[in-house]
Design a protein around this motif. Sequence first.
Motif, PDB file in Angstrom:
ATOM      1  N   LEU A 253     -11.614  17.198 -21.781  1.00 35.62           N
ATOM      2  CA  LEU A 253     -10.753  18.072 -22.441  1.00 35.62           C
ATOM      3  C   LEU A 253      -9.711  18.851 -21.244  1.00 35.62           C
ATOM      4  CD1 LEU A 253     -12.904  19.331 -25.314  1.00 35.62           C
ATOM      5  CD2 LEU A 253     -10.666  17.898 -25.414  1.00 35.62           C
ATOM      6  N   GLU A 254     -10.342  19.189 -20.484  1.00 37.60           N
ATOM      7  CA  GLU A 254      -9.770  20.082 -19.140  1.00 37.60           C
ATOM      8  C   GLU A 254      -8.613  19.462 -18.589  1.00 37.60           C
ATOM      9  OE1 GLU A 254      -8.978  23.357 -16.589  1.00 37.60           O
ATOM     10  OE2 GLU A 254     -10.438  23.183 -18.475  1.00 37.60           O
ATOM     11  N   THR A 255      -8.897  17.930 -18.043  1.00 38.54           N
ATOM     12  CA  THR A 255      -7.598  17.346 -17.452  1.00 38.54           C
ATOM     13  C   THR A 255      -6.930  16.767 -18.335  1.00 38.54           C
ATOM     14  OG1 THR A 255      -9.456  15.463 -16.960  1.00 38.54           O
ATOM     15  CG2 THR A 255      -9.373  17.311 -15.366  1.00 38.54           C
ATOM     16  N   ASP A 256      -7.365  15.886 -19.677  1.00 35.91           N
ATOM     17  CA  ASP A 256      -6.660  14.826 -20.359  1.00 35.91           C
ATOM     18  C   ASP A 256      -5.891  15.660 -21.521  1.00 35.91           C
ATOM     19  OD1 ASP A 256      -7.642  13.495 -18.358  1.00 35.91           O
ATOM     20  OD2 ASP A 256      -9.303  12.631 -19.420  1.00 35.91           O
ATOM     21  N   THR A 257      -6.001  16.715 -21.806  1.00 31.86           N
ATOM     22  CA  THR A 257      -5.181  17.298 -22.980  1.00 31.86           C
ATOM     23  C   THR A 257      -4.438  18.633 -22.641  1.00 31.86           C
ATOM     24  OG1 THR A 257      -7.199  18.879 -23.845  1.00 31.86           O
ATOM     25  CG2 THR A 257      -7.192  16.634 -24.357  1.00 31.86           C
ATOM     26  N   ARG A 258      -3.613  19.057 -23.544  1.00 28.02           N
ATOM     27  CA  ARG A 258      -3.065  20.359 -23.332  1.00 28.02           C
ATOM     28  C   ARG A 258      -2.567  20.633 -24.784  1.00 28.02           C
ATOM     29  NH1 ARG A 258      -4.878  20.346 -19.157  1.00 28.02           N
ATOM     30  NH2 ARG A 258      -3.738  21.063 -17.360  1.00 28.02           N
ATOM     31  N   VAL A 259      -2.861  21.937 -25.221  1.00 27.91           N
ATOM     32  CA  VAL A 259      -2.271  22.639 -26.401  1.00 27.91           C
ATOM     33  C   VAL A 259      -1.323  23.545 -26.206  1.00 27.91           C
ATOM     34  CG1 VAL A 259      -4.409  21.862 -27.952  1.00 27.91           C
ATOM     35  CG2 VAL A 259      -4.267  23.915 -26.528  1.00 27.91           C
ATOM     36  N   ALA A 260      -0.122  23.589 -26.952  1.00 26.80           N
ATOM     37  CA  ALA A 260       0.681  24.801 -27.088  1.00 26.80           C
ATOM     38  C   ALA A 260       0.452  25.739 -27.885  1.00 26.80           C
ATOM     39  CB  ALA A 260       2.087  24.087 -27.348  1.00 26.80           C
TER      40      ALA A 260
END
Length: 341
Positions: A55-62
């Motif tokens: 989750l830390e390196t492979d996702t982003r949320v706005a």
Amino acid sequence: MTASQEHDWILRPATRSDLQNVCELINTCSLALHGVRVDAQRNVDLTWRQPGFSLETDTRVAVLFDGRIVGYSEVEDTEAPHVRAGSWMRVHPQFNGLGIEVALLDWVERRANETIAKAPSEARVTLTQGIQDEDLSMKALLEQSGFVSKRHFWRMEIDLLGDLPEPAWADGISVRTFVLEEDLEALVHAHRNAFCDHWGHVDVPFEQELREWGYWIRNDPEFDQTLTFLAMADATIAGYSSCDPRHSEDPAMGYVSVLGVTRPWRRRGIALALLHHTFREFKNRGQQRVCLGVDAASLTGAVGLYEAAGMRSTRQTTIMEKELRPGVDLSLQALGGGTES
């Protein structure tokens, strides 16, 4: 508070506590595009927990300053030889045009470029993203960033009305259901043989693929081994149909997750028999429809098979691709080493 302040947002990695809100965002986008709700939690949760995904390196949320999640993106790069990174994005329809989609795509591309160092030095490396044909703004954004339309995939459906055809099995073929602890390795071998001549196929190590199948099957709360059907030639898997009890958009629709016939057993009607067997089993369980996904220009003629079984195309997804590094293409593009017309 000004309008710009009201809509200020930040990007950050997703956390486990964001799961419900990310799934609600996906549902909102589905309603806007297709007018249907989607139950995405099972798939998102499995993706987030899969080995090699962070989750830390492979996702982003706005995230808006009031805590609402209005955008999400992910990059999947869990398979050797790391020549194709998959990605997807969703932005809340009420917050399009604020730069969120641009920022998410910029992060996706930067993250995907990290795969280059893991790929063989001579290999071509690409970034892909599947988009619904109705999502015109996302298609335009990807094209502006250098993506090109690479392939179309169809959802095909059939209504389970009236008397359904009985399966006609080839001589020497019988059908039974899958037994996880006995059949998993043989099923993965059969799948590798059945799909090695499908467009986009990239060879991956057998042990890696076995681990991936084991993870998805053993951790999926809805996996039902009695919905995976094996066409057996004595002790050999000649073909298989592995299904989910329901589609994420329609609880009354069964879903054929993957169907294949190994190369030595093709042209004997096994795939059609598996489809007919699958349709009848879903109808016996009370489902009203069945769907599956297929390459619209299938190298092995799958579309014609599904049409012969009474299925029809109901939705199209386009695979968009951007080249991150030129080189030798390790993915299958055509049969016989030629170039597709």
